[in-house]
Scaffold this motif. Sequence first.
Motif, PDB file in Angstrom:
ATOM      1  N   LYS A  54      -0.791   8.972  -2.810  1.00  0.00           N
ATOM      2  CA  LYS A  54      -1.840   8.604  -3.652  1.00  0.00           C
ATOM      3  C   LYS A  54      -1.310   8.006  -4.984  1.00  0.00           C
ATOM      4  N   ARG A 107     -12.712  -9.542   0.773  1.00  0.00           N
ATOM      5  CA  ARG A 107     -12.522  -9.249   1.860  1.00  0.00           C
ATOM      6  C   ARG A 107     -11.490  -9.241   2.669  1.00  0.00           C
ATOM      7  N   VAL A 120       0.844  -1.300  -0.067  1.00  0.00           N
ATOM      8  CA  VAL A 120       0.099  -0.072  -0.110  1.00  0.00           C
ATOM      9  C   VAL A 120       0.797   1.322  -0.039  1.00  0.00           C
ATOM     10  N   ARG A 166     -20.420  -2.039   1.329  1.00  0.00           N
ATOM     11  CA  ARG A 166     -20.495  -0.603   1.311  1.00  0.00           C
ATOM     12  C   ARG A 166     -21.450  -0.393   2.413  1.00  0.00           C
ATOM     13  N   ASP A 170      -9.290  -5.975   4.145  1.00  0.00           N
ATOM     14  CA  ASP A 170      -8.740  -6.208   5.619  1.00  0.00           C
ATOM     15  C   ASP A 170      -7.228  -5.944   5.662  1.00  0.00           C
ATOM     16  N   ASP A 186     -19.790  -1.702   5.761  1.00  0.00           N
ATOM     17  CA  ASP A 186     -18.327  -1.340   6.156  1.00  0.00           C
ATOM     18  C   ASP A 186     -17.831  -0.124   5.484  1.00  0.00           C
ATOM     19  N   HIS A 187     -18.642   0.644   4.812  1.00  0.00           N
ATOM     20  CA  HIS A 187     -18.130   1.854   4.222  1.00  0.00           C
ATOM     21  C   HIS A 187     -17.334   1.543   3.064  1.00  0.00           C
ATOM     22  N   VAL A 188     -17.479   0.897   2.239  1.00  0.00           N
ATOM     23  CA  VAL A 188     -16.334   0.396   0.979  1.00  0.00           C
ATOM     24  C   VAL A 188     -17.104   1.003  -0.145  1.00  0.00           C
ATOM     25  N   ASN A 189     -16.311   2.144  -0.785  1.00  0.00           N
ATOM     26  CA  ASN A 189     -16.726   2.269  -1.893  1.00  0.00           C
ATOM     27  C   ASN A 189     -16.594   1.575  -3.170  1.00  0.00           C
ATOM     28  N   THR A 222      -5.253  -4.407   3.726  1.00  0.00           N
ATOM     29  CA  THR A 222      -4.783  -3.064   3.067  1.00  0.00           C
ATOM     30  C   THR A 222      -5.329  -1.801   3.756  1.00  0.00           C
ATOM     31  N   GLY A 223      -6.709  -2.018   4.327  1.00  0.00           N
ATOM     32  CA  GLY A 223      -7.283  -0.872   4.722  1.00  0.00           C
ATOM     33  C   GLY A 223      -7.723   0.093   3.767  1.00  0.00           C
ATOM     34  N   TYR A 224      -7.872  -0.251   2.428  1.00  0.00           N
ATOM     35  CA  TYR A 224      -8.371   0.655   1.361  1.00  0.00           C
ATOM     36  C   TYR A 224     -10.011   0.908   1.636  1.00  0.00           C
ATOM     37  N   GLU A 225     -10.452   1.975   1.278  1.00  0.00           N
ATOM     38  CA  GLU A 225     -11.826   2.077   1.398  1.00  0.00           C
ATOM     39  C   GLU A 225     -12.726   1.885   0.128  1.00  0.00           C
ATOM     40  N   ASP A 259      -5.777   4.098  -6.419  1.00  0.00           N
ATOM     41  CA  ASP A 259      -5.620   3.886  -4.849  1.00  0.00           C
ATOM     42  C   ASP A 259      -6.828   3.139  -4.241  1.00  0.00           C
TER      43      ASP A 259
END
Lengths: 622, 231
Positions: free
Chosen positions: A255, A298, A251, A333, A302, A336-339, A304-307, A259
């Motif tokens: 940026k 999943r 990671v 989404r 977990d 867990d607020h994943v775009n 990487t912490g990417y959103e 990303d």
Amino acid sequence: MTKLALPERILMNIDKPARYIGNEVNIVKKDLSNIDLRIAMCFPDVYEIGMSYLGLQILYDMFNKREDTYCERVFSPWPDLDKIMREEDIKLFTLETQSPIMDMDMLGITIQYEMCYTNILQILDLSGMPLYAKERTKGMPIVIGGGPCTVNPEPIADFFDLFYLGEGETSYDELLELIKVYKSTDMDKEAFLKQASKVPGIYVPSMYIVDYNQDGTVKEITTKYDDIPKTIKRQVVTDFSQVTYPLAPVVPYIKATQDRVVLEIMRGCIRGCRFCQAGMIYRPTRQKDVEMLKNYARAMLDNTGYEEISLSSLSSSDYESLDELLTYLISLRDEDHVNVSLPSLRIDAFSLDVMSKVQDIKKSSLTFAAEAGTQRLRNVINKGITEEDILNGSREAFIGGWDKVKLYFMLGLPTETDKDLLGIAELAEKISEVYFDVVPKEKRNGRVMINASASYFVPKPFTPFQWAPMILPDEFTRRAYYVKDSFMQQKNKKSLKFTYHDAYISILEGVLARGDRRLSKTIYDVYKKGAIFDAWTEYFDMDRYKDTFAENNVDIEFYTARERETTEVLPWDHLDAGVSKNFLIKEWEKAKNETVTPNCRMNCAGCGSAVYGGGVCFEAKN
Amino acid sequence: MKLRIKYTKTGVLRFIGHLDIMRLFQKAIRRAKLDVAYSKGFSPHQIISFAAPMPLGMTSEGEYFDGDFVSVTSTEDMMNRLNDTMPEGVKVLDIVELEEGAKPSMSVVSASDYYIYKNDECTNDYLQQLIDSLADFMTQEKIEIMKKTKSKEEMSDIKPGIYKLENKDDGIYMLLASGSVLNLKPELVIEALCKYSGLVYNRYDYMVHRLETYMGERNNLQSLITAGKRF
């Protein structure tokens, strides 16, 4: 803590020093005393571009799974650092251990586009090694190239010891074992290269001799020794769901262009667009199991912490479990607020529903890769989309609240006439009319926008258009103006926009894509004159290229503008990308007859890729 | 629940800019599976805010950010979870729960102290000369230096922002005004010191290390961490 290769005074004086310090989350650290093989994997462009490339992360992960091997990364120093390194004679280094590239046993360079060729020379030069492979001796890193451009690497053949043809997941172990032997015994470089040429998928350019005809075309390609393979076959992963995949990718701190988590869902494409090299050379189409992909998604989020997550494939709408996969990602989404960053999808009720869930309708736009303005020309290029598809998709979307449409076209396609050019403007106009038709006045906020943009057609090896002529720069410009003028003639011209690019980069791409070995000298010379980062318009200088071609008596039009006979020996004829020449000839003929070829799932076109024994070729038979 | 997190930024991480450190924490919070609060809308983002931006090249053992959390465990557990996923160079030192109505760290910062020193990376040999000049330097009535902002350059008297300036070990200790009311960067003080001694200023000739970030009045400065309690 790592001792950095660059001193404070340099790092504090260059743009984005984070490009050069390594130490990112998920990098692999190893004890060098337990390592037999050191590899540097290079993407010859700036860090943010290179780190966005999935293939590099796959190979990094795969090499580092070997206990005896340590794979590190290296990218092109940006021109500000490039200048300092030359002035102060600082040698190029890896990010992980900040070690000189010259300490490596192998330097792997991924070659994604022709415009990075001068950056490859920059990498070799800053590392402190001779640019020509024949001048590099035992003890220096073995330089190997991979990636799509290796289906015709001839213009850069002189700079590489080896090329790897195909997907890296298959044959590397055999090569690495050979490098270990080469390194630990008195095997000389020639013997090593000869051995390497027998590894499946390994192309050793120095083992092949090219002779030319009086007219400049290739006469024949012969092998240096009798026991060298006559052709080199592209390597392909057959069991695509079992293939290695990096679940904890590195990671970047800064940026990167990508990303986000990138999930590869499918390799190859069933469509068979005749201009598209990727659609030909990544055959057969192979899909990954959807349950496995859900687990991967999943795990990667977990680790990487990417959103944000995006899907990677050539045509995501053709992935058979797309509905299920997207439904799962949208559930992430919510909890867990994943775009979810959507790939371009075929527009239908499902995709519009998905889009409305993850995008702001008012800000997002629909995209259609129409590629050509008339059905006739779309038949020539075998682009499956029809005007009806586009108008119906737009209608649905306008009703759903969208009011922006993007259209992509190519100019200069084989058999293109002014009628096809006019068709581009007319298609844009028809879409805008659909909008005024279905959206009542009181519901229109602002103006509907139809943005059409055009790039120039560049014929590529291993496509049915590999024999096609490319049009000349002035004609490109004329056609672009013609389309622009046609847009001005339309009734709803205020809602329509047409943009196009400078043709010169495409012309150069055209030379390099179908070039032969004699171009190595020009690339060498233009690099020596200071060309690097040619993919960046602010650094690209066409005049420098034109002058250098002229000095080397290279006729640009010999490579671009000539229609080649199907009997001509092509510079890449000793390479086998999977699709057969017979198939390509048949497709070239069908193109000229404006006849379409159904996609792989509808009907097998007999392209030759079935020999790999996997993917779509066998789906129906399972 | 509002939490305040104190962390270090050392080693090669000094080359990571402020925005990228924010991005690093956003990802770390997700990897650590902390239950942070999100904003609404199409691109929800974590509700966190950083106390003071930190320039490239500086290290620190007194950085802060505040965050809204939906649920929390304990200081120790949350610290461990974050530190297990942090790259070398960033370490969470403390987490406290802020009292109801506590002002955000960004708005209460009033001072920071720094240690200026030399290491192997620094090529100059003039730091001792600067140390020797400290006493005389501070006797000046005004310390004027060109201050650059985004829009303009102007001469500015930085003396009111220097709360302490003294020799410590082989380097210089300084306590400076920081925050929205009056803000003085340590680089500017060094630049003024160089100018005073007739030396050419180079940012990379020395290392700058932030020791702590404070709130409160000049005569009663308190660490930002004192605004809350461990849990």
